[in-house]
Design a protein around this motif. Structure first.
Motif, PDB file in Angstrom:
ATOM      1  N   ASP A   4       0.856  -1.184   0.000  1.00  0.00           N
ATOM      2  CA  ASP A   4       0.000   0.000   0.000  1.00  0.00           C
ATOM      3  C   ASP A   4       0.897   1.240   0.000  1.00  0.00           C
ATOM      4  O   ASP A   4       1.316   1.735   1.039  1.00  0.00           O
ATOM      5  N   ILE A   5       1.197   1.733  -1.198  1.00  0.00           N
ATOM      6  CA  ILE A   5       2.147   2.838  -1.317  1.00  0.00           C
ATOM      7  C   ILE A   5       1.571   4.162  -0.831  1.00  0.00           C
ATOM      8  O   ILE A   5       2.320   5.126  -0.634  1.00  0.00           O
ATOM      9  N   THR A   6       0.277   4.221  -0.589  1.00  0.00           N
ATOM     10  CA  THR A   6      -0.291   5.461  -0.051  1.00  0.00           C
ATOM     11  C   THR A   6       0.134   5.682   1.400  1.00  0.00           C
ATOM     12  O   THR A   6      -0.028   6.782   1.931  1.00  0.00           O
ATOM     13  N   LYS A   7       0.650   4.645   2.051  1.00  0.00           N
ATOM     14  CA  LYS A   7       1.100   4.783   3.441  1.00  0.00           C
ATOM     15  C   LYS A   7       2.543   5.282   3.524  1.00  0.00           C
ATOM     16  O   LYS A   7       3.011   5.644   4.608  1.00  0.00           O
ATOM     17  N   LEU A   8       3.247   5.294   2.418  1.00  0.00           N
ATOM     18  CA  LEU A   8       4.649   5.693   2.443  1.00  0.00           C
ATOM     19  C   LEU A   8       4.872   7.113   2.944  1.00  0.00           C
ATOM     20  O   LEU A   8       5.810   7.354   3.713  1.00  0.00           O
ATOM     21  N   PRO A   9       4.053   8.097   2.572  1.00  0.00           N
ATOM     22  CA  PRO A   9       4.278   9.447   3.099  1.00  0.00           C
ATOM     23  C   PRO A   9       4.256   9.514   4.619  1.00  0.00           C
ATOM     24  O   PRO A   9       5.004  10.281   5.226  1.00  0.00           O
ATOM     25  N   ILE A  10       3.414   8.689   5.264  1.00  0.00           N
ATOM     26  CA  ILE A  10       3.335   8.685   6.715  1.00  0.00           C
ATOM     27  C   ILE A  10       4.617   8.131   7.313  1.00  0.00           C
ATOM     28  O   ILE A  10       5.138   8.654   8.308  1.00  0.00           O
ATOM     29  N   LEU A  11       5.139   7.078   6.721  1.00  0.00           N
ATOM     30  CA  LEU A  11       6.374   6.476   7.226  1.00  0.00           C
ATOM     31  C   LEU A  11       7.547   7.434   7.049  1.00  0.00           C
ATOM     32  O   LEU A  11       8.418   7.538   7.924  1.00  0.00           O
ATOM     33  N   LEU A  12       7.564   8.166   5.964  1.00  0.00           N
ATOM     34  CA  LEU A  12       8.620   9.154   5.757  1.00  0.00           C
ATOM     35  C   LEU A  12       8.470  10.303   6.752  1.00  0.00           C
ATOM     36  O   LEU A  12       9.466  10.841   7.253  1.00  0.00           O
ATOM     37  N   HIS A  13       7.246  10.673   7.036  1.00  0.00           N
ATOM     38  CA  HIS A  13       6.982  11.713   8.033  1.00  0.00           C
ATOM     39  C   HIS A  13       7.587  11.314   9.370  1.00  0.00           C
ATOM     40  O   HIS A  13       8.139  12.147  10.098  1.00  0.00           O
ATOM     41  N   ALA A  14       7.503  10.022   9.683  1.00  0.00           N
ATOM     42  CA  ALA A  14       8.029   9.531  10.958  1.00  0.00           C
ATOM     43  C   ALA A  14       9.548   9.480  10.970  1.00  0.00           C
ATOM     44  O   ALA A  14      10.190   9.961  11.908  1.00  0.00           O
TER      45      ALA A  14
END
Length: 277
Positions: free
Chosen positions: A128-138
């Motif tokens: 689910d690549i839509t979750k990648l921005p959240i992981l980068l935010h972290a």
């Protein structure tokens, strides 16, 4: 025109075309100015400044309306305030022994708990690549070790096996570490190979994890610098980073210049720390 990689497309879609919080999916995402209280100006990537928008707010023309809409879109965050604050606190570093008298300190960006756990699982196991921005935010909250820069340090991402890469189709840690490399401006180094065909670490006890990682890594070349920043996505007990650190803490007997490359300065980092029930 250069073609975007799938995960880059996911970044763009999640950040600009969805106004819901990317974690809870319930509340509207909050402007960055609300999430980051110290932020007094717009992010450098924003195309418009506050003065332009203020002038446009008093203008009723179609072009002024477009400016206002674009400003609010670009200044919008990825998370609602609740989810942002749930991952905003850095866990305390923890240590694992890698050799006699030597330990590895591991700093995680956040806890492996709701809501970050759901995002990690969706990204790693369901692509689910839509979750990648959240992981980068972290991971952008990770503090870079003092004194580390592009000339004296490298990031060592947790390697995976070819078998796992073929099965999964992509390497989540590689993608995350590449983004961390850009953020810290410290290069990646790929001098360690994972040669095991071990089972997944998930669900194992600490003793089982350590046994499972015996002889899992092989040093294929000596590190080019003394400061090695080890990175993994989720550090449960730290066993994987511990095993990686042990390989890097034992130098080869000789190198081409017949000098021993010992006494590396190792630091461990992870996206999240916690249990994986």
């Amino acid at each position: 025109m250069r073609r975007l990689a799938p995960y880059q497309t996911g970044l763009w879609l999640a950040e600009y075309l969805d106004i819901r919080c990317q974690l809870c999916r319930v509340y509207r995402s909050s402007p960055q100015s609300q999430l980051l209280q110290s932020q007094s100006t717009l992010h450098s990537n924003d195309a418009l400044n506050t003065n332009t928008v203020f002038r446009a707010s008093n203008d009723k023309s179609p072009s002024a309306k477009l400016i206002q809409q674009t400003y609010h879109l670009l200044n919008r965050g990825l998370l609602c305030a609740h989810c942002h604050h749930s991952i905003a606190w850095l866990p305390k570093p923890f240590e694992v022994d890698i050799s006699a008298g030597t330990s590895l300190s591991i700093q995680a960006a956040t806890y492996y708990d709701y809501p970050i756990r759901q995002a990690v699982r969706a990204f790693k196991h369901h692509e689910d690549i839509t979750k990648l921005p959240i992981l980068l935010h972290a991971i952008r909250q990770l503090p870079r070790a003092r004194g580390c820069h592009h000339d004296n340090s490298v990031i060592v991402a947790m390697p995976t096996t070819n078998q796992r890469l073929v099965k999964r189709g992509f390497d989540p840690v590689s993608i995350l570490s590449a983004q961390l490399s850009k953020h810290w401006r410290i290069p990646l180094w790929h001098g360690v190979m994972r040669v095991d065909d071990t089972i997944s670490q998930q669900g194992l006890t600490r003793a089982e994890r350590l046994s499972n990682l015996d002889n899992a890594f092989v040093l294929i070349e000596n590190p080019p610098v003394k400061r090695l920043l080890l990175f993994d996505d989720v550090a449960t007990t730290g066993a994987s980073l511990q095993a990686l650190g042990r390989v890097l803490s034992v130098p080869k007997a000789t190198t081409l210049d017949n000098q021993s490359h010992s006494n590396y300065l190792l630091s461990g980092y992870a996206l999240a720390h916690g249990s994986q029930p």
